[in-house]
Design a protein around this motif. Structure first.
Motif, PDB file in Angstrom:
ATOM      1  N   PHE A 194      52.689  43.648  46.095  1.00 26.01           N
ATOM      2  CA  PHE A 194      52.022  44.519  47.065  1.00 26.01           C
ATOM      3  C   PHE A 194      52.097  43.943  48.475  1.00 26.01           C
ATOM      4  O   PHE A 194      52.505  44.625  49.422  1.00 26.01           O
ATOM      5  N   PHE A 195      51.720  42.676  48.641  1.00 26.79           N
ATOM      6  CA  PHE A 195      51.592  42.122  49.983  1.00 26.79           C
ATOM      7  C   PHE A 195      52.933  41.715  50.589  1.00 26.79           C
ATOM      8  O   PHE A 195      53.089  41.759  51.817  1.00 26.79           O
ATOM      9  N   TRP A 266      39.460  43.258  44.332  1.00 21.47           N
ATOM     10  CA  TRP A 266      40.654  44.068  44.573  1.00 21.47           C
ATOM     11  C   TRP A 266      40.306  45.331  45.355  1.00 21.47           C
ATOM     12  O   TRP A 266      41.026  45.728  46.273  1.00 21.47           O
ATOM     13  N   LEU A 270      41.996  45.947  48.962  1.00 22.12           N
ATOM     14  CA  LEU A 270      43.011  46.994  49.091  1.00 22.12           C
ATOM     15  C   LEU A 270      42.582  48.111  50.030  1.00 22.12           C
ATOM     16  O   LEU A 270      43.437  48.769  50.634  1.00 22.12           O
ATOM     17  N   TYR A 273      44.212  47.820  53.491  1.00 30.01           N
ATOM     18  CA  TYR A 273      45.663  47.835  53.664  1.00 30.01           C
ATOM     19  C   TYR A 273      46.233  49.178  53.226  1.00 30.01           C
ATOM     20  O   TYR A 273      45.721  49.811  52.299  1.00 30.01           O
ATOM     21  N   PHE A 276      46.031  52.440  50.938  1.00 28.36           N
ATOM     22  CA  PHE A 276      44.645  52.678  50.540  1.00 28.36           C
ATOM     23  C   PHE A 276      43.666  52.494  51.691  1.00 28.36           C
ATOM     24  O   PHE A 276      42.466  52.673  51.503  1.00 28.36           O
ATOM     25  N   ASN A 332      46.384  36.592  50.134  1.00 32.02           N
ATOM     26  CA  ASN A 332      45.153  37.280  49.772  1.00 32.02           C
ATOM     27  C   ASN A 332      44.936  37.217  48.262  1.00 32.02           C
ATOM     28  O   ASN A 332      45.891  37.121  47.480  1.00 32.02           O
ATOM     29  N   ARG A 393      34.307  41.310  50.871  1.00 29.66           N
ATOM     30  CA  ARG A 393      35.517  40.566  50.521  1.00 29.66           C
ATOM     31  C   ARG A 393      35.233  39.073  50.449  1.00 29.66           C
ATOM     32  O   ARG A 393      35.681  38.373  49.523  1.00 29.66           O
TER      33      ARG A 393
END
Length: 443
Positions: A194-195, A266, A270, A273, A276, A332, A393
């Motif tokens: 993903f990142f 999560w 998310l 970013y 989402f 992350n 977070r």
């Protein structure tokens, strides 16, 4: 010798600094490429190297010095946390079957990530297209080089049956496997898949801006200088972070030891970013309706513009410093060792704190151009919710790290005992919330 010494950091302060020096060296070359090409009579364009591939090359110039420092000076490859016994290599014949199973697991993981890229339409729009081109070009070399790399590494790993092996064993079906190891492996590669795509996609725009801007045109404009410097600092953050996402190698002691197992972590991460993200224009947490930034409200007040701009640059510098301090280990939602130096000497979450303060001071959500007090209240409340997301977070990340490492528990306790920003903020939050007893860190 202090009576209450701060726990040692798993990353030396110099690691990130040599990477920063390498990045600045390449940046200067790219900005001055026209003059260099003329001086050396080189073929090609007589203009700054501002393209996306120059931005990718910057990762080499920042990452290689960090790797060399980590190995030659810090000697990270000799740490027990690598899980490597260099002086006790196994015969190749003893690990071939293990390696085949592990490679099956790795290749299947990469195939699943590639399939996800193919079916997720947002990866084929806008800046993500470049990321897909880069990942597609790297796929074949990655698959080919994984064979000799895994064969070499499995010979010296204390326990070569890692998460990739357990996933491969599940697929092959010949040996028993641990489902928790499979889940941990999946979380790790979900973070990387993903990142990495996101980070690659945002490399080119910032690089083009910094390499092409003529500083002579800025003049004595505090707003222009503030925006250029913050753009430069964000570039540093993105470049060093990208190296961290890519270099997750056990010989460098930079492996992902675990990805956050908590669903709340999560969700909290998310939503910050794409695709989402909730804070983008028109999103549920968009706090920009009717706002104008700090330069608009302070226009004509030159001294105040310089002061305010300096504060914004300082906050961005702290944000970038927090990333540089990670060296090769930024990522992350992961645990890759404990960081106690740099800005983490004073705050457990300096990046989140500085980022949110920057948003408050640059946006000034309580001032709106519409003249409607409802808009001001709404924007202020929504930005408060954004800050609450980052607080969430931080708490979910701490929950993960406190469970993983006694060294982090020692660092967390040290921060609570000493006069730090984190302790002051904790007292402020604690004074505003009902007390329900004190939770002691696990021993």
């Amino acid at each position: 010798m202090p009576r209450d010494p701060r726990p040692a950091s798993d990353v030396s302060a110099a690691t990130g600094l040599v990477g920063l020096a390498g990045l600045f060296g390449w940046l200067l070359v790219c900005r001055n490429w026209a003059a260099i090409a003329i001086l050396l009579d080189l073929p090609g364009p007589r203009e700054p190297l501002s393209g996306p591939f120059a931005a990718l090359a910057a990762m080499l110039f920042s990452g290689l010095p960090m790797v060399l420092w980590a190995v030659l000076v810090d000697r990270v490859h000799r740490r027990p946390s690598t899980g490597i016994a260099w002086d006790r290599p196994r015969p190749l014949a003893a690990i071939v079957d293990i390696t085949i199973t592990k490679i099956a697991g790795l290749w299947a993981t990469w195939a699943l990530i590639g399939f996800t890229y193919c079916i997720a339409r947002w990866y084929w729009e806008g800046q993500y297209v470049f990321a897909m081109e880069v990942i597609g070009a790297a796929a074949v070399p990655l698959f080919a080089l994984s064979i000799p790399y895994v064969l070499w590494l499995d010979r010296v790993l204390v326990e070569p049956r890692d998460g990739a092996w357990h996933f491969g064993a599940m697929l092959v079906g010949r040996e028993p496997f641990d489902p928790e190891q499979v889940r941990a492996h999946g979380r790790t590669w979900l973070v990387k898949g993903f990142f990495c795509a996101f980070m690659i996609s945002i490399l080119p725009p910032g690089w083009a801006t910094i390499t092409t801007l003529d500083l002579g045109e800025i003049g004595p404009d505090p707003v222009a200088w503030t925006r250029w410097l913050t753009e430069l600092l964000f570039l540093i953050d993105v470049q060093i972070a990208m190296v961290g996402y890519l270099v997750t190698l056990k010989p460098l002691d930079a492996q992902i030891r675990s990805a956050n197992p908590h669903l709340a972590a999560w969700v909290a991460a998310l939503m910050c970013y794409p695709p989402f993200i909730l804070m983008s224009g028109g999103g549920p947490l968009d706090y920009h309706f009717g706002t104008a930034d700090w330069a608009y409200w302070f226009e004509g007040r030159t001294a105040l513009l310089w002061v305010w701009g300096t504060v914004l640059v300082g906050l961005t510098a702290i944000y970038a410093w927090a990333t540089v301090a990670f060296g090769l280990r930024f990522s992350n939602l992961t645990y890759r060792g404990v960081l106690t130096n740099g800005p983490y000497r004073w705050c457990r979450h300096p990046a989140y704190l500085s980022k949110n303060l920057f948003w408050w001071l640059s946006t000034l959500p309580f001032l709106v151009t519409t003249g409607n007090p409802n808009d001001a209240v709404r924007d202020t409340v929504v930005l408060g919710l954004v800050s609450a997301v980052y607080y969430w977070r931080a708490r979910t990340e701490e929950k993960h790290l406190l469970a993983e490492d006694a060294k982090y528990r020692a660092y967390h306790a040290w921060m609570e005992r000493n006069p730090t920003i984190t302790r002051a903020l904790g007292r402020l939050v604690g004074a505003a919330t009902p007390r329900r007893g004190t939770v002691q860190p696990a021993e």
